[in-house]
Design an enzyme around this catalytic site. Structure first.
Site, short mmCIF file in Angstrom:
data_model
loop_
_atom_site.label_atom_id
_atom_site.label_comp_id
_atom_site.label_asym_id
_atom_site.label_seq_id
_atom_site.Cartn_x
_atom_site.Cartn_y
_atom_site.Cartn_z
N ARG A 166 -2.52 -1.98 -3.54
CA ARG A 166 -3.77 -1.26 -3.34
C ARG A 166 -3.71 0.03 -4.15
O ARG A 166 -2.75 0.78 -4.08
CB ARG A 166 -3.92 -0.90 -1.86
CG ARG A 166 -5.12 -0.03 -1.62
CD ARG A 166 -5.05 0.68 -0.31
NE ARG A 166 -6.19 1.58 -0.20
CZ ARG A 166 -6.15 2.72 0.44
NH1 ARG A 166 -5.04 3.14 1.02
NH2 ARG A 166 -7.23 3.49 0.51
N GLU B 51 -8.41 -5.57 4.38
CA GLU B 51 -8.23 -5.22 2.97
C GLU B 51 -7.04 -5.95 2.36
O GLU B 51 -7.07 -6.34 1.19
CB GLU B 51 -8.04 -3.69 2.86
CG GLU B 51 -9.32 -2.93 3.14
CD GLU B 51 -9.10 -1.52 3.59
OE1 GLU B 51 -8.74 -1.32 4.78
OE2 GLU B 51 -9.28 -0.59 2.79
N HIS C 15 -12.91 2.90 -0.18
CA HIS C 15 -12.95 1.80 0.81
C HIS C 15 -13.65 0.56 0.24
O HIS C 15 -14.15 -0.28 0.99
CB HIS C 15 -13.72 2.19 2.10
CG HIS C 15 -13.12 3.30 2.89
ND1 HIS C 15 -13.89 4.28 3.47
CD2 HIS C 15 -11.84 3.58 3.22
CE1 HIS C 15 -13.12 5.12 4.13
NE2 HIS C 15 -11.86 4.71 3.98
N ARG D 172 -11.94 15.47 7.96
CA ARG D 172 -12.69 15.84 6.75
C ARG D 172 -14.14 16.18 7.09
O ARG D 172 -14.73 15.57 7.98
CB ARG D 172 -12.68 14.68 5.75
CG ARG D 172 -11.32 14.41 5.17
CD ARG D 172 -11.34 13.17 4.30
NE ARG D 172 -10.36 12.21 4.74
CZ ARG D 172 -10.31 10.94 4.37
NH1 ARG D 172 -11.20 10.47 3.53
NH2 ARG D 172 -9.38 10.14 4.82
N ASN E 239 0.87 -1.17 0.00
CA ASN E 239 0.00 0.00 0.00
C ASN E 239 0.91 1.23 0.00
O ASN E 239 1.41 1.64 1.05
CB ASN E 239 -0.90 -0.03 1.24
CG ASN E 239 -1.86 1.14 1.28
OD1 ASN E 239 -1.83 2.03 0.42
ND2 ASN E 239 -2.72 1.15 2.28
#
Ligand code: AMP
Length: 399
Positions: A90, A386, A180, A241, A7
């Site tokens: 990823r 993941e 996601h 965020r 990743n």
């Protein structure tokens, strides 16, 4: 078969080496602050840890650190790199180009590069990660890319087109993509498995609640809507965020404060959410602790988060025409039982019933059902994985 999952971020590169015979993690780690001062941490499945400050000027140098650690005498888990059968990466943004995982070739790299305007920091870093891997491994080790957006590619137009002039969709591919996806995919399939049912026969809402958060509605085994949009800024409030806003808030503040588009982007992505409301931290644990000791703005941040989750579950129940299962995952979803409790108790009107004791116990990596047997909706906590999805996709494509 051993698969290395990568990743790559702009200044970091996380990795896991997974043995696919039993899907165990042989080693994992992170190269942090690449191009800055550099820090490397590596740990093995049997508990050996190696940590050092080391300068890595680029992703290739970071990859060399990973390689050396994996084969090191003291901290290694393999004899030589030949034992790595494939590498899975990823990738955040697959745009409309990639609706599933694919083997890497030059055309695929160009495709990921062409999507850089849609995810400038992420996709550029991913390409660096792929190229670094090619340099270190050569082209005899196959590489696979797995996209965060792919699982959401089944959304209907009415869910992904924004009501701005249609030409912006045609000219710039401005639309909802969702993120996601690998996590929503993992937990939805796992939930169906735990329920002993086919995902195709379930209406499900999956809540990935972490530093970044998104909620997804799944019907007939397909995503029909998701809360993140063109970028991971949309949807529910997050650590730093905003989540969804009246767009006029953006133009109004920019005018009042004489802020540029870039400065607004920083404010919306890095200074808002939990951090902006509480003024304390972006981390749920800090904000929850402050709220418990009576800080009203910390309490407000928590109230907004729980309210946002509730609103999405309510609206997605409507678009799904009912819901069979709700899943909580990621840092907050897996650990903060108080938010799960507030949200689920507010959903009692639609027959959701949770076992409070079970809910409180379901933390720190535990997986299971927290709803009662007579609940009209099954509620699960499922730790996301993941990396495992990336490794499984990589193995399937390589085989
Ligand atoms: P993630 O982005 O999935 O790593 O999640 C990060 C968020 O999860 C932060 O807001 C943390 O406060 C929260 N979190 C992570 N671990 C825990 C934990 N053990 N207990 C409570 N909250 C946690």
């Amino acid at each position: 078969m051993k698969i290395l999952v990568i990743n790559a971020g702009s200044s970091s590169m996380k990795y896991q080496l997974i043995d696919m015979t039993d899907e165990s993690v042989l080693a994992k780690g992170n190269c942090e602050r690449i191009g800055i001062d550099g820090h490397f941490k590596h740990s093995t499945g049997d508990g050996r840890v190696f940590e050092t400050d080391v300068t890595m000027t680029n992703h290739t140098e970071a990859f060399v650190q990973i390689k050396n650690a994996l084969i090191s005498e003291e901290y290694g888990v393999i004899q030589s790199l030949d034992e790595v059968s494939a590498v899975g990466h990823r990738i955040v943004q697959g745009g409309s180009l990639f609706s599933e995982s694919v083997l890497v070739n030059e055309e695929v790299i160009k495709g990921i590069e062409s999507l850089i305007p849609l995810a400038p920091l992420h996709n550029a870093a991913h390409v660096q990660g792929i190229r670094a891997c090619l340099e270190v491994f050569g082209d005899k080790v196959p590489e696979v890319v797995v996209f965060d957006t792919a699982f959401h590619s089944t959304m209907p137009e009415k869910a992904f087109i924004y009501p701005v002039p249609y030409e912006y969709y045609e000219k710039y591919a401005v639309r909802r993509y969702g993120f996601h996806g690998t996590s929503h995919r993992y937990v939805s399939h796992r939930c169906a498995e735990l329920m002993g049912k086919d995902l195709k026969d379930l209406k499900m809402i999956t809540c990935h609640l972490g530093n970044g958060s998104s909620i997804t509605a799944i019907k007939d085994g397909k995503v029909i809507d998701t809360s993140m949009g063109l970028t991971p800024l949309d949807g529910i409030m997050m650590g730093t965020r905003t989540g969804s806003l009246d767009p006029s808030v953006v133009t109004f503040i920019a005018e009042q404060e004489h802020l540029s588009a870039e400065e607004m982007d920083t404010m919306l992505n890095k200074k808002s959410g939990f951090l902006g409301i509480s003024g304390i931290s972006s981390d749920d644990r800090d904000v929850t602790a402050a709220a418990e000791s009576g800080n009203p703005r910390a309490q407000l941040a928590i109230d907004i988060l729980e309210y946002d989750i509730l609103k999405y579950i309510g609206s997605y129940t409507a678009v799904l025409g009912g819901v069979d299962a709700i899943v909580f995952t990621a840092g907050i979803g897996e650990n903060q039982s108080s938010h799960r409790s507030s949200v689920c108790h507010a959903l009692e009107f639609m027959g959701v019933k949770i076992d409070d004791q079970l809910n409180e116990q379901m933390i720190r990596g535990k997986e299971g059902k927290i709803s009662t047997e007579d609940s009209a909706v099954a509620v699960y906590v499922i730790p996301t994985n993941e990396e495992l999805v990336i490794a499984r996709d990589t193995m399937a494509l390589v085989k």
